[in-house]
Design a protein around this motif. Structure first.
Motif, PDB file in Angstrom:
ATOM      1  N   TYR A  50       0.835  -1.212   0.000  1.00 43.01           N
ATOM      2  CA  TYR A  50       0.000   0.000   0.000  1.00 43.01           C
ATOM      3  C   TYR A  50       0.870   1.262   0.000  1.00 43.01           C
ATOM      4  O   TYR A  50       0.644   2.189  -0.807  1.00 43.01           O
ATOM      5  N   SER A  54       1.590   4.032  -3.076  1.00 49.05           N
ATOM      6  CA  SER A  54       1.369   5.446  -2.748  1.00 49.05           C
ATOM      7  C   SER A  54       2.592   6.254  -3.132  1.00 49.05           C
ATOM      8  O   SER A  54       2.481   7.374  -3.689  1.00 49.05           O
ATOM      9  N   ASN A  89      -5.335   2.390  -3.425  1.00 47.68           N
ATOM     10  CA  ASN A  89      -6.643   2.441  -2.770  1.00 47.68           C
ATOM     11  C   ASN A  89      -7.264   1.040  -2.637  1.00 47.68           C
ATOM     12  O   ASN A  89      -7.919   0.727  -1.634  1.00 47.68           O
ATOM     13  N   CYS A  90      -7.039   0.206  -3.635  1.00 49.49           N
ATOM     14  CA  CYS A  90      -7.532  -1.182  -3.562  1.00 49.49           C
ATOM     15  C   CYS A  90      -6.760  -1.990  -2.507  1.00 49.49           C
ATOM     16  O   CYS A  90      -7.345  -2.798  -1.777  1.00 49.49           O
ATOM     17  N   TYR A  92      -5.611  -0.884   0.118  1.00 46.35           N
ATOM     18  CA  TYR A  92      -6.087  -0.414   1.423  1.00 46.35           C
ATOM     19  C   TYR A  92      -7.146  -1.365   1.992  1.00 46.35           C
ATOM     20  O   TYR A  92      -7.091  -1.758   3.165  1.00 46.35           O
ATOM     21  N   ILE A 151     -15.821   2.701  -5.685  1.00 50.22           N
ATOM     22  CA  ILE A 151     -14.989   2.701  -4.474  1.00 50.22           C
ATOM     23  C   ILE A 151     -15.681   3.435  -3.336  1.00 50.22           C
ATOM     24  O   ILE A 151     -15.491   3.104  -2.155  1.00 50.22           O
ATOM     25  N   PHE A 181     -10.250  10.099   3.200  1.00 51.04           N
ATOM     26  CA  PHE A 181     -11.363  10.324   2.280  1.00 51.04           C
ATOM     27  C   PHE A 181     -11.744  11.806   2.249  1.00 51.04           C
ATOM     28  O   PHE A 181     -11.960  12.392   1.172  1.00 51.04           O
ATOM     29  N   SER A 184      -8.986  13.724   0.438  1.00 49.00           N
ATOM     30  CA  SER A 184      -9.001  13.506  -1.012  1.00 49.00           C
ATOM     31  C   SER A 184     -10.148  14.282  -1.667  1.00 49.00           C
ATOM     32  O   SER A 184     -10.035  14.740  -2.805  1.00 49.00           O
TER      33      SER A 184
END
Length: 500
Positions: A50, A54, A89-90, A92, A151, A181, A184
């Protein structure tokens, strides 16, 4: 007109803050990858993946310096950034599902959280490769729009599941996810350009970086707290293990003491049983000895009354010899076969005087048997000779009694044979009493106490010739070992008779 915050970020801190975040992500990637190799926990590998993706997503955002030049050289631009953002993100979702062991709690929840994002990762990779290899951008552009919707729904579903999981570490995951979240959203152009927000792109990026920092801090705290819990469990397990060892030692000592007590009790029990067995044998000997002495004294009385002093004196000499043997037997638990046969010889000498030496008595011992090595209860064979003399030979002519000792497969066989009238005729002429049955009962008791039940046998054979009784054969089989003697049968028989 840009605000003071936008001016400071645009001019002074943007690139430095980005490098700081990238350095932190590199450090987290390396550290948790090492933790994975050390602990082999899948959650560490997923978290390292992850942070790694990133890191790759934020490298193209560098405007100057080494990373900017590296991005230009490798051709890592905006499209790579978008792809790597989707991938991390996946990761995560897969990470926190494994970290919280949701699969053990509810396998169905685990599939709901992980399967959709795994499908999203595959679709993202396929559409991105189509864009890069065949230069068709429509698939990837469509996928990005759908990804935001899917998502978002996945976050709502997954967080609703997280709230039902009974694990205190879930709050770190929820906190980090909500902060990221929200950050973002602020970083998105459509949101940051709202009138009541109105910040520049770089300021929006900084807000997003802040969300990334907070999320990674939350995850790191969660992993650290789990390490603390694991360490606490190990310490607790170690303490419990030590306590169990101590309890086991105490139990072992207690069992050892109980075993020692039990062993002492068993030894005492064996000793008492042995004493009882010896006492039983002594009682049986005390039963048979007076029986034999009574018959011998009757014979002495007969010769005294008949004024046959010479015979009475010889009788008394023989009697004193056998009395010594009987007294010795009353204090002993066992005789050698030599002592037993010697006693039988003396007994038959005394009985023969009553019959004016009309009886012929012989003893034969097989060369393979050493009479000094074979052991048996004292005076156990005498009742058989007594029955042969009193009931079989008393009215017979040419009286003969023989004793033979031979080895068998399982021990030794002692055969006592007479040429008397046979058991049926003797039973008819004998006065009704229980003397014979008592003597044989005593013999069985002595053999059972000495050898054990079922280890010996007594067999009676009625001898016939032309359908007429010609005597009785009694075979007593006892356990034992045949040991070859050094002397010949003739020399042994001579030495045996010389003792009378």
């Amino acid at each position: 007109m840009p605000s003071i915050l936008d001016t400071v970020i645009e001019r002074d801190t943007y690139n430095s803050l980005l490098y700081t975040i990238l350095g932190g992500l590199l450090l987290l990637t390396t550290y948790h990858l090492m933790m994975f190799f050390q602990n082999r926990r899948k959650a560490y590998f997923l978290y390292s993946s992850y942070t790694f993706f990133s890191l790759l997503a934020y490298i193209p955002m560098a405007e100057s310096g080494f990373l900017s030049e590296l991005s230009s050289y490798l051709g890592i631009g905006e499209s790579f950034k978008e792809y790597f953002i989707i991938i991390f993100n996946c990761f995560y979702f897969v990470f926190f599902a494994n970290f919280l062991d949701i699969k053990k709690v509810n396998p169905r929840w685990y599939r709901i959280i992980t399967l959709p994002v795994l499908v999203l990762m595959v679709l993202a990779t396929v559409s991105f490769l189509i864009k890069k290899i065949w230069h068709v951008e429509s698939f990837f552009a469509l996928y990005k729009k759908l990804f935001v919707i899917v998502i978002s729904v996945q976050i709502i579903i997954s967080f609703s599941i997280l709230l039902r999981v009974k694990n205190p570490l879930k709050y770190y995951i929820i906190f980090g996810g909500i902060v990221l979240f929200a950050a973002s959203l602020v970083g998105e152009r459509s949101v940051r350009e709202l009138p009541w927000i109105n910040i520049s792109r770089k300021t929006g990026d900084v807000v997003y970086y802040f969300g990334v920092i907070m999320e990674n801090l939350a995850f790191s705290f969660a992993l650290g707290y789990q390490q603390k819990l694991n360490h606490r469990e190990k310490v607790l397990f170690k303490d419990n293990f030590i306590n169990e060892l101590k309890k086991n030692e105490i139990l072992k000592d207690s069992i050892s003491r109980e075993n020692e007590k039990r062993l002492l009790i068993e030894n005492e029990k064996i000793r008492y049983l042995q004493e009882i067995s010896d006492l039983k044998l002594s009682v049986l000997q005390s039963q048979i000895n007076p029986h034999f002495i009574f018959n011998a004294l009757n014979s002495i009385k007969y010769y005294v009354l008949e004024n046959e002093t010479h015979i009475a004196a010889e009788y008394l000499s023989k009697f004193s010899n056998i009395i010594r043997t009987i007294l010795t037997a009353s204090t002993m638990r066992e005789f050698t076969l030599e002592q037993e046969l010697h006693t039988l010889k003396i007994y038959m000498d005394i009985e023969n005087l009553r019959f004016n030496n009309e009886m012929t008595f012989s003893i034969q011992v097989h060369p393979a048997i050493n009479p000094l090595k074979v052991k048996l209860p004292p005076l156990v064979l005498q009742p058989f000779l007594e029955n042969a003399v009193l009931h079989g030979l008393s009215t017979a002519e040419n009286k003969k009694v023989s004793v033979e000792v031979n080895p068998t497969k399982d021990g030794i066989a002692i055969s006592i044979k007479d040429n008397g009238v046979g058991r049926k005729s003797a039973l008819k002429s004998r006065k009704p009493d229980n003397r014979e049955s008592m003597g044989l009962k005593i013999v069985h008791g002595m053999l059972t106490n000495y050898f054990g039940s079922g280890t010996y046998s007594i067999t009676y054979v009625d001898l016939h010739e032309n359908e007429k009784p010609t005597g009785t054969l009694v075979v007593v089989q006892i356990p034992g070992t045949s040991v070859t003697r050094n002397t010949s049968p003739e020399s042994y028989e001579k030495s045996l008779y010389s003792q009378t």
